[in-house]
Design an enzyme around this catalytic site. Structure first.
Site, PDB file in Angstrom:
ATOM      1  N   HIS A  63       0.827  -1.220   0.000  1.00 15.80           N
ATOM      2  CA  HIS A  63       0.000   0.000   0.000  1.00 15.80           C
ATOM      3  C   HIS A  63       0.856   1.263   0.000  1.00 15.80           C
ATOM      4  O   HIS A  63       1.909   1.327   0.630  1.00 15.80           O
ATOM      5  CB  HIS A  63      -1.006  -0.005   1.150  1.00 15.80           C
ATOM      6  CG  HIS A  63      -0.435   0.076   2.537  1.00 15.80           C
ATOM      7  ND1 HIS A  63      -0.199   1.264   3.185  1.00 15.80           N
ATOM      8  CD2 HIS A  63      -0.086  -0.894   3.412  1.00 15.80           C
ATOM      9  CE1 HIS A  63       0.263   1.033   4.398  1.00 15.80           C
ATOM     10  NE2 HIS A  63       0.350  -0.270   4.562  1.00 15.80           N
ATOM     11  N   ASP A 173       5.944   1.958   6.811  1.00 16.34           N
ATOM     12  CA  ASP A 173       4.736   1.171   6.581  1.00 16.34           C
ATOM     13  C   ASP A 173       3.852   1.990   5.633  1.00 16.34           C
ATOM     14  O   ASP A 173       3.184   2.916   6.055  1.00 16.34           O
ATOM     15  CB  ASP A 173       4.039   0.940   7.924  1.00 16.34           C
ATOM     16  CG  ASP A 173       2.653   0.337   7.804  1.00 16.34           C
ATOM     17  OD1 ASP A 173       2.369  -0.322   6.785  1.00 16.34           O
ATOM     18  OD2 ASP A 173       1.839   0.555   8.718  1.00 16.34           O
ATOM     19  N   GLU A 201      -5.274   1.690   2.516  1.00 16.65           N
ATOM     20  CA  GLU A 201      -5.132   0.516   3.382  1.00 16.65           C
ATOM     21  C   GLU A 201      -5.354   0.897   4.839  1.00 16.65           C
ATOM     22  O   GLU A 201      -5.976   0.155   5.603  1.00 16.65           O
ATOM     23  CB  GLU A 201      -3.741  -0.096   3.200  1.00 16.65           C
ATOM     24  CG  GLU A 201      -3.546  -1.458   3.869  1.00 16.65           C
ATOM     25  CD  GLU A 201      -2.957  -1.386   5.266  1.00 16.65           C
ATOM     26  OE1 GLU A 201      -2.792  -2.445   5.894  1.00 16.65           O
ATOM     27  OE2 GLU A 201      -2.672  -0.271   5.756  1.00 16.65           O
ATOM     28  N   GLU A 202      -4.848   2.058   5.223  1.00 20.40           N
ATOM     29  CA  GLU A 202      -4.872   2.453   6.628  1.00 20.40           C
ATOM     30  C   GLU A 202      -6.273   2.784   7.144  1.00 20.40           C
ATOM     31  O   GLU A 202      -6.473   2.924   8.342  1.00 20.40           O
ATOM     32  CB  GLU A 202      -3.951   3.663   6.854  1.00 20.40           C
ATOM     33  CG  GLU A 202      -2.478   3.421   6.536  1.00 20.40           C
ATOM     34  CD  GLU A 202      -1.806   2.477   7.512  1.00 20.40           C
ATOM     35  OE1 GLU A 202      -2.487   1.956   8.418  1.00 20.40           O
ATOM     36  OE2 GLU A 202      -0.593   2.252   7.373  1.00 20.40           O
ATOM     37  N   GLU A 224       4.554  -5.990   3.473  1.00 25.23           N
ATOM     38  CA  GLU A 224       4.155  -5.006   4.478  1.00 25.23           C
ATOM     39  C   GLU A 224       5.320  -4.570   5.357  1.00 25.23           C
ATOM     40  O   GLU A 224       6.374  -5.188   5.382  1.00 25.23           O
ATOM     41  CB  GLU A 224       3.065  -5.617   5.386  1.00 25.23           C
ATOM     42  CG  GLU A 224       1.660  -5.200   5.036  1.00 25.23           C
ATOM     43  CD  GLU A 224       1.355  -3.759   5.423  1.00 25.23           C
ATOM     44  OE1 GLU A 224       2.266  -3.011   5.834  1.00 25.23           O
ATOM     45  OE2 GLU A 224       0.188  -3.364   5.323  1.00 25.23           O
ATOM     46  N   HIS A 312       3.377   3.877  12.426  1.00 24.75           N
ATOM     47  CA  HIS A 312       2.276   4.820  12.620  1.00 24.75           C
ATOM     48  C   HIS A 312       2.711   6.001  13.496  1.00 24.75           C
ATOM     49  O   HIS A 312       1.928   6.527  14.286  1.00 24.75           O
ATOM     50  CB  HIS A 312       1.051   4.142  13.224  1.00 24.75           C
ATOM     51  CG  HIS A 312       0.348   3.237  12.269  1.00 24.75           C
ATOM     52  ND1 HIS A 312      -0.999   2.953  12.365  1.00 24.75           N
ATOM     53  CD2 HIS A 312       0.781   2.541  11.182  1.00 24.75           C
ATOM     54  CE1 HIS A 312      -1.352   2.127  11.390  1.00 24.75           C
ATOM     55  NE2 HIS A 312      -0.273   1.865  10.654  1.00 24.75           N
TER      56      HIS A 312
END
Length: 343
Positions: A63, A173, A201-202, A224, A312
Site C-alpha cells: 500500500h 509502513d 489501506e490504513e 508489508e 504509525h
C-alpha cells in the site's frame, strides 16, 4: 533500492491522497514499456514481464498510503482542529512538526503548556480533540488564506540513514513494500505477475479489494511493514518480530489466514537459499491480505513483512538488511512457485 526507499518516504501520501507516491512509482518504473493502469479509486496496477506459459496469475501488493490527519475546523484565533486518518497514538503528537495541504504549510501540533495543566490533565492521556495545529496564523481569516477544512496533514520528518545499516523515516509502513515491488518489476516471471500499489489501506483495506477484483489473481502476496516489539518491557511471547532477524512470514493475523502451501514454500525457500527470516509470533494487526483473500471466488494469500519499530508515528526505524532479505525471499520464492504448486 535503499535510496528509492528514502525518496518514497519523503513523499506525503495520506490515505485518499496518494497521487505523489503513485506518480513517483510510475516515473521510476524500471522499464518504460511496462503496461500500467490507474483505477477509479487510485490503485496503480503494473503488469510485469513474463516469458512463461504457466497459467498462474500472481498479485503482489503493497500500500502507498500512510497515516496522518485532516483539518476539520479553523478556530477564531487561527488554530486548526484535526481528525486522524488511520490509527495514530495521541500520546506521541504534542510538539510534532507537520505539513498542511498542497502547499505544505508548516505547522506544529500544540496543547496547553504543562505549567497550565491541572493534576488530572497531567496524569491522563490527552485526546486528539484537545489538540490543535499552530500555523502561526493571527486569526481565522489569515489561516483560511493558507489552508482549508478538508486539507490533509502529514508528519514533517525526513529520512535519515543511521547506526549500523538502519533508516529512520515516516511511512516505512508501507513504502518499504513499495520499494521491494519496484525491484521485482525489474525481473521476468514464469507466470502473469501484477504489481499492485494500493490505496486507503490504513482506513479499511479499501484499495486492495478493488485491485483484487480487477486482477482476479490465483495467488496474492502482500508485502508489508509490521510491528517490531524488540523494545524494553515487552514480554518475549508478545514480541511479534525482532529487527535484524530478517523478514517475517505470517501464519495469521486479524484479517487473514496464510495459505499453508505458500507458507511452507516460502519457509523452505528461505532455508534452502540461506535467507534469514522469522515467523511473526503474534496474531495481531491486519493488512491488504484480508481483502485480497476474500475477493472474487477466493484467493490463496501470504503476508511477508519487514519489521519496523514505532510504526504509525513520525519516525519509524527499519533494518536495511531485513529489507534486502525480504526482496531475496520474495523473488526466489516466486520464481520457484509454479514448480512448488505443480503448475
Amino acid at each position: 533500492m535503499r535510496q528509492k526507499l528514502a525518496e518514497l518516504t519523503w513523499l506525503d501520501g495520506i490515505s485518499g491522497n496518494e497521487q505523489n507516491v503513485r506518480n513517483f512509482i510510475i516515473q521510476n518504473l524500471p522499464d518504460k514499456s511496462l503496461k500500467y493502469y490507474v483505477d477509479n479509486i487510485g490503485n496503480l496496477i503494473v503488469k510485469g514481464r513474463s516469458n512463461g506459459n504457466c497459467n498462474l496469475r500472481v498479485m503482489v501488493a503493497a500500500h502507498m498510503d500512510e497515516v496522518g490527519f485532516m483539518v476539520n475546523y479553523i478556530t477564531d484565533d487561527g488554530k486548526l482542529k484535526f481528525s486522524p486518518v488511520g490509527g495514530v497514538d495521541s500520546r506521541i503528537l504534542i510538539g510534532q512538526h507537520v505539513r498542511v495541504g498542497k502547499d505544505k504549510i508548516p505547522g506544529v501540533i500544540g496543547y496547553k503548556s504543562i505549567h497550565l495543566q491541572d493534576k488530572s490533565e497531567r496524569e491522563s492521556v490527552v485526546k486528539i480533540k484537545s489538540l490543535y495545529i499552530d500555523i502561526a496564523a493571527k486569526d481565522r481569516e489569515n489561516a483560511q488564506e493558507l489552508v482549508s477544512t478538508g486539507d490533509y496533514v502529514a508528519f514533517a520528518s525526513e529520512p535519515v540513514f543511521f547506526g549500523d545499516g538502519k533508516i529512520k523515516a515516516k511511512a516505512l509502513d508501507d513504502r518499504a513494500g513499495c520499494a521491494v515491488i519496484m525491484e521485482l518489476l525489474k525481473e521476468t516471471w514464469p507466470f502473469e505477475l501484477y504489481a499492485c500499489f494500493t490505496v486507503q489501506e490504513e482506513i479499511g483495506l479499501r484499495g486492495a479489494l478493488v485491485a483484487a477484483n480487477r486482477v482476479k489473481p490465483d495467488i496474492g502476496i502482500v508485502l508489508e511493514g509490521t510491528t517490531c516489539a524488540d523494545v524494553p518491557k515487552v514480554k518475549e511471547h508478545e514480541t511479534s518480530t525482532v529487527m535484524g532477524k530478517g523478514p517475517s512470514i505470517s501464519f495469521a493475523d486479524r484479517t487473514s489466514l496464510a495459505d499453508r502451501e505458500l507458507f511452507n514454500h516460502f519457509i523452505n525457500t528461505a532455508e534452502k537459499e540461506g535467507i534469514r527470516y522469522q515467523i511473526k509470533n503474534t496474531v495481531s494487526g491486519g493488512n491488504d491480505a484480508g481483502r485480497i483473500q476474500t475477493s472474487g471466488t477466493g484467493v490463496r494469500t501470504l503476508v511477508v513483512s519487514v519489521p519496523c519499530r514505532y510504526i504509525h508515528s513520525p519516525v519509524s526505524v527499519l533494518d536495511l538488511n531485513d529489507l534486502d532479505n525480504m526482496l531475496k525471499l520474495v523473488s526466489r520464492s516466486l520464481h520457484t512457485l509454479p514448480e512448488a504448486l505443480g503448475r
